[in-house]
Design an enzyme around this catalytic site. Structure first.
Site, PDB file in Angstrom:
ATOM      1  N   ASN A  87      -4.365   9.073  -9.547  1.00 43.40           N
ATOM      2  CA  ASN A  87      -3.071   8.589  -9.091  1.00 43.40           C
ATOM      3  C   ASN A  87      -2.363   7.989 -10.312  1.00 43.40           C
ATOM      4  O   ASN A  87      -2.912   7.998 -11.416  1.00 43.40           O
ATOM      5  CB  ASN A  87      -3.216   7.593  -7.926  1.00 43.40           C
ATOM      6  CG  ASN A  87      -4.010   6.347  -8.307  1.00 43.40           C
ATOM      7  OD1 ASN A  87      -4.013   5.886  -9.447  1.00 43.40           O
ATOM      8  ND2 ASN A  87      -4.706   5.779  -7.320  1.00 43.40           N
ATOM      9  N   LYS A 129      -1.716   4.880 -11.283  1.00 44.37           N
ATOM     10  CA  LYS A 129      -2.449   3.760 -11.888  1.00 44.37           C
ATOM     11  C   LYS A 129      -3.644   4.279 -12.691  1.00 44.37           C
ATOM     12  O   LYS A 129      -3.897   3.838 -13.812  1.00 44.37           O
ATOM     13  CB  LYS A 129      -2.911   2.799 -10.783  1.00 44.37           C
ATOM     14  CG  LYS A 129      -3.686   1.602 -11.271  1.00 44.37           C
ATOM     15  CD  LYS A 129      -4.068   0.702 -10.083  1.00 44.37           C
ATOM     16  CE  LYS A 129      -5.391   0.050 -10.368  1.00 44.37           C
ATOM     17  NZ  LYS A 129      -6.060  -0.466  -9.200  1.00 44.37           N
ATOM     18  N   GLU A 130      -4.373   5.221 -12.120  1.00 43.40           N
ATOM     19  CA  GLU A 130      -5.531   5.801 -12.811  1.00 43.40           C
ATOM     20  C   GLU A 130      -5.091   6.614 -14.028  1.00 43.40           C
ATOM     21  O   GLU A 130      -5.730   6.548 -15.078  1.00 43.40           O
ATOM     22  CB  GLU A 130      -6.331   6.669 -11.840  1.00 43.40           C
ATOM     23  CG  GLU A 130      -7.000   5.858 -10.747  1.00 43.40           C
ATOM     24  CD  GLU A 130      -7.375   6.666  -9.508  1.00 43.40           C
ATOM     25  OE1 GLU A 130      -8.135   6.115  -8.677  1.00 43.40           O
ATOM     26  OE2 GLU A 130      -6.910   7.818  -9.343  1.00 43.40           O
ATOM     27  N   ASP A 187      -8.780  11.044  -1.276  1.00 42.98           N
ATOM     28  CA  ASP A 187      -9.916  11.840  -0.811  1.00 42.98           C
ATOM     29  C   ASP A 187      -9.436  13.124  -0.141  1.00 42.98           C
ATOM     30  O   ASP A 187     -10.000  14.201  -0.338  1.00 42.98           O
ATOM     31  CB  ASP A 187     -10.763  11.035   0.189  1.00 42.98           C
ATOM     32  CG  ASP A 187     -11.344   9.773  -0.410  1.00 42.98           C
ATOM     33  OD1 ASP A 187     -11.554   9.730  -1.637  1.00 42.98           O
ATOM     34  OD2 ASP A 187     -11.586   8.825   0.351  1.00 42.98           O
TER      35      ASP A 187
END
Length: 180
Positions: free
Chosen positions: A53, A55-56, A124
């Protein structure tokens, strides 16, 4: 296909990931990874697909994503650092950005959520649907669209929830020409 979900709880040390990637590569098995912002980008060298995402992606690239230019820079950096074939950055309400080793073009996919109740489980759902679609022979863009539709269904439910094939088909019918 193999899906690796990194929740950064200590169960996936770099040595284990390296073994997974090496074994899968030798058997020509596709490995999709949902990375964690707390895990170093080097841990994912050898993955076929990463689905961070925003942030990742910022953590993996070591930079802030503020606009389309920084998004492209971060996505390319993650692609290069991990040597992955594909990186798909999930961007919440802004959709997805697809980066592929085989192309310099970045593909932006819009979001197909109607009403958001809970984003738990959306990542997921994305990685599961993308892996399923790619394993069945879909293109990366088609897999991302299906994953985005499935995630749109999932976030419309409370808590983590499953998404049925029928719900994805209904979402495809609802969004029709926008999705394809």
């Amino acid at each position: 296909s193999v899906i690796v979900e990194d929740y950064a709880k200590g169960m996936l040390p770099k040595s284990l990931l390296e073994k997974i990637f090496k074994k899968c590569k030798s058997k020509k098995v596709f490995v999709a990874v949902d990375p964690n912002a707390k895990t170093s980008v080097e841990h994912y060298q050898g993955a076929s697909l990463l689905t961070p995402n925003i942030k990742e992606a910022e953590a993996l690239a070591g930079m802030k994503i503020l606009d389309e230019a920084s998004l492209i820079q971060a996505g390319q950096l993650i692609l290069d650092e991990t040597r992955a074939q594909h990186v798909v950055v999930t961007r919440g309400k802004d959709g997805m950005a697809i980066f592929e080793r085989s192309s310099n073009e970045v593909k932006l996919i819009p979001t197909f959520a109607r009403e958001v109740f809970d984003v738990s489980g959306a990542g997921d759902t994305v990685i599961a649907m993308m892996t399923l679609a790619l394993t069945a022979g879909a293109s990366m863009e088609a897999a991302a669209i299906l994953a985005n539709l499935a995630a749109g269904v999932e976030v419309g439910k409370r808590g983590t929830a499953t998404v049925s094939p029928e719900e994805v088909l209904l979402a495809l019918e609802f969004f029709g020409s926008v999705a394809v």
